[in-house]
Scaffold this active site. Structure first.
Site, mmCIF file in Angstrom:
data_model
loop_
_atom_site.group_PDB
_atom_site.id
_atom_site.type_symbol
_atom_site.label_atom_id
_atom_site.label_comp_id
_atom_site.label_asym_id
_atom_site.label_seq_id
_atom_site.Cartn_x
_atom_site.Cartn_y
_atom_site.Cartn_z
ATOM 1 N N GLY A 6 0.835 -1.208 0.000
ATOM 2 C CA GLY A 6 0.000 0.000 0.000
ATOM 3 C C GLY A 6 0.864 1.249 0.000
ATOM 4 C CG LEU A 7 3.964 3.912 -2.448
ATOM 5 C CD1 LEU A 7 4.813 3.725 -1.203
ATOM 6 C CD2 LEU A 7 4.816 3.697 -3.695
ATOM 7 C CB VAL A 10 0.394 5.417 6.118
ATOM 8 C CG1 VAL A 10 1.243 4.529 7.004
ATOM 9 C CG2 VAL A 10 -0.505 6.325 6.960
ATOM 10 N N GLY A 11 2.066 4.714 3.485
ATOM 11 C CA GLY A 11 3.102 3.912 2.816
ATOM 12 C C GLY A 11 4.239 4.774 2.303
ATOM 13 C CE LYS A 160 -4.091 8.061 15.277
ATOM 14 N NZ LYS A 160 -3.664 7.739 13.939
ATOM 15 C CG ASN A 164 -8.729 7.944 15.149
ATOM 16 O OD1 ASN A 164 -8.347 9.104 15.200
ATOM 17 N ND2 ASN A 164 -7.935 6.972 14.750
ATOM 18 C CB SER A 230 -8.901 10.880 7.883
ATOM 19 O OG SER A 230 -9.305 10.115 8.998
HETATM 20 N N1 LIG Z 1 -3.026 9.346 6.280
HETATM 21 C C1 LIG Z 1 -2.815 9.554 7.573
HETATM 22 O O1 LIG Z 1 -2.508 10.672 7.995
HETATM 23 C C2 LIG Z 1 -2.915 8.423 8.548
HETATM 24 C C3 LIG Z 1 -2.407 8.604 9.843
HETATM 25 C C4 LIG Z 1 -2.478 7.561 10.748
HETATM 26 C C5 LIG Z 1 -3.047 6.363 10.379
HETATM 27 N N2 LIG Z 1 -3.548 6.211 9.115
HETATM 28 C C6 LIG Z 1 -4.119 4.910 8.765
HETATM 29 O O2 LIG Z 1 -3.217 4.270 7.885
HETATM 30 C C7 LIG Z 1 -3.935 3.420 6.981
HETATM 31 C C8 LIG Z 1 -3.576 3.815 5.549
HETATM 32 O O3 LIG Z 1 -4.049 5.139 5.326
HETATM 33 P P1 LIG Z 1 -3.575 6.037 4.105
HETATM 34 O O4 LIG Z 1 -4.019 7.419 4.419
HETATM 35 O O5 LIG Z 1 -2.162 5.776 3.778
HETATM 36 O O6 LIG Z 1 -4.517 5.446 2.944
HETATM 37 P P2 LIG Z 1 -4.337 5.615 1.345
HETATM 38 O O7 LIG Z 1 -3.636 6.902 1.043
HETATM 39 O O8 LIG Z 1 -5.687 5.365 0.768
HETATM 40 O O9 LIG Z 1 -3.351 4.432 0.954
HETATM 41 C C9 LIG Z 1 -3.729 3.082 0.899
HETATM 42 C C10 LIG Z 1 -2.897 2.428 -0.170
HETATM 43 O O10 LIG Z 1 -3.172 1.017 -0.199
HETATM 44 C C11 LIG Z 1 -3.330 0.628 -1.571
HETATM 45 N N3 LIG Z 1 -4.076 -0.627 -1.659
HETATM 46 C C12 LIG Z 1 -5.379 -0.866 -1.429
HETATM 47 N N4 LIG Z 1 -5.667 -2.167 -1.651
HETATM 48 C C13 LIG Z 1 -4.517 -2.769 -2.024
HETATM 49 C C14 LIG Z 1 -4.173 -4.087 -2.404
HETATM 50 N N5 LIG Z 1 -5.073 -5.072 -2.429
HETATM 51 N N6 LIG Z 1 -2.880 -4.348 -2.754
HETATM 52 C C15 LIG Z 1 -1.947 -3.367 -2.737
HETATM 53 N N7 LIG Z 1 -2.212 -2.092 -2.385
HETATM 54 C C16 LIG Z 1 -3.489 -1.794 -2.039
HETATM 55 C C17 LIG Z 1 -4.048 1.819 -2.161
HETATM 56 O O11 LIG Z 1 -4.039 1.791 -3.575
HETATM 57 P P3 LIG Z 1 -4.995 2.795 -4.436
HETATM 58 O O12 LIG Z 1 -4.127 3.997 -4.713
HETATM 59 O O13 LIG Z 1 -5.324 2.014 -5.666
HETATM 60 O O14 LIG Z 1 -6.194 3.106 -3.600
HETATM 61 C C18 LIG Z 1 -3.210 2.934 -1.584
HETATM 62 O O15 LIG Z 1 -1.989 3.085 -2.271
HETATM 63 C C19 LIG Z 1 -5.410 3.616 7.316
HETATM 64 O O16 LIG Z 1 -5.828 2.622 8.222
HETATM 65 C C20 LIG Z 1 -5.440 4.978 8.015
HETATM 66 O O17 LIG Z 1 -6.525 5.123 8.915
HETATM 67 C C21 LIG Z 1 -3.484 7.212 8.194
#
Ligand SMILES: NC(=O)c1ccc[n+]([C@@H]2O[C@H](COP(=O)([O-])OP(=O)(O)OC[C@H]3O[C@@H](n4cnc5c(N)ncnc54)[C@H](OP(=O)(O)O)[C@@H]3O)[C@@H](O)[C@H]2O)c1
Length: 252
Positions: A6-7, A10-11, A160, A164, A230
């Site tokens: 998952g990029l 967070v990735g 957390k 949330n 979010s």
């Molecule tokens: N963002 C923040 O500030 C933050 C902070 C703390 C915690 N979190 C938590 O961290 C987690 C990730 O959040 P995020 O904001 O990074 O989400 P995001 O930006 O939507 O990233 C998720 C990534 O996973 C990919 N993905 C989905 N299904 C997949 C699969 N089957 N195989 C490979 N890759 C796949 C997505 O691809 P696509 O591009 O195709 O969708 C996307 O690149 C969540 O649980 C969130 O609550 C986020």
């Protein structure tokens, strides 16, 4: 040594820290972009990754950064030790149930993302990791992350989740910034009720929270008062939310 699934926001942040520590992680993601950029602390950096369909078997830690509802779809892609960077309850539990191993991590950096461009916003965040994955903590720390290592991650995950659960849905329903929790007495009463329910759940699970969840909820509402949560952003952008894992999460 490190793989990421998952990029997204967070990735990319994890990959950025690993780059700074001298690693170019293997990455499995869904939608691929030509290049990945992250804006952090006034700078803009290229995120270097090795995009693959399958992580190589010499990956020691698979850092999972897909949304909680996508966990099921990536289980067969995990190699060796999974470390799950997600909000909510359910993702790590599913991985542990299926793979027999899985560590949770808490991340409080705020990252927004559009395509291959991520931006870290707000004050200094933190990555909290269990001591069982000390090598991950060391690498992220070497890459500049603000890392804390704890013996038991579960109280931090639950703290957390409670915060949330109290802020996200209330702000999403009201279509309001986080400050509404402090300014509107009905919104505050709802958030307080959610915190109380969360406290009841953790006490039944025998978990002792690291700090007072109501004080923490009000503190976060204050420090992020001008932000859109979010969950509200997901609702406004017609994306699926993680509400089932945050407010509906369960742990057996
Ligand atoms: N963002 C923040 O500030 C933050 C902070 C703390 C915690 N979190 C938590 O961290 C987690 C990730 O959040 P995020 O904001 O990074 O989400 P995001 O930006 O939507 O990233 C998720 C990534 O996973 C990919 N993905 C989905 N299904 C997949 C699969 N089957 N195989 C490979 N890759 C796949 C997505 O691809 P696509 O591009 O195709 O969708 C996307 O690149 C969540 O649980 C969130 O609550 C986020």
């Amino acid at each position: 040594m490190f793989g990421i699934i998952g990029l997204g926001g967070v990735g990319m942040l994890l990959a950025y820290f690993l780059n700074n520590a001298g690693y170019v992680p293997y990455v499995v993601t869904r939608t691929r972009y030509g290049r990945y950029l992250i804006k952090f602390g006034g700078g803009e950096y290229e995120v270097r990754v090795r995009l693959v369909d399958k992580l190589p078997s010499d990956v020691k830690y698979t850092l999972i950064a897909v949304k909680a509802y996508d966990t099921e779809s990536i289980i067969d892609k995990v190699v060796n030790i999974p470390v799950v960077f997600q909000n909510g309850i359910g993702g790590v539990e599913l991985i542990r149930e299926r793979l027999g191993v899985g560590y949770g991590a808490v991340i409080t950096y705020g990252v927004t993302r559009s395509g291959g461009v991520a931006e870290v916003r707000g004050g200094v965040g933190e990555v909290i990791l269990p001591s069982s994955v000390g090598e991950v903590a060391d690498a992220l720390k070497a890459g500049g992350a603000n890392v804390r290592v704890v013996n038991d991650i579960e109280p931090y995950r639950w703290l957390k989740v409670i915060v949330n659960a109290a802020i996200n849905p209330v702000t999403a329903i009201l279509r309001a910034r986080n400050g509404v929790i402090l300014e509107d007495s009905n919104a505050k009463a709802l958030a307080v009720a959610v915190v109380k329910e969360g406290v009841e759940v953790v006490s039944r699970l025998g978990i002792k929270l690291p700090s007072d969840p109501l004080a923490e909820t009000l503190r976060i509402a204050e420090t992020t008062r001008n932000n859109y949560s979010s969950m509200l952003q997901d609702v406004l952008n017609r994306r699926r939310t993680e509400v089932d894992y945050i407010n509906g999460g369960h742990s057996d």
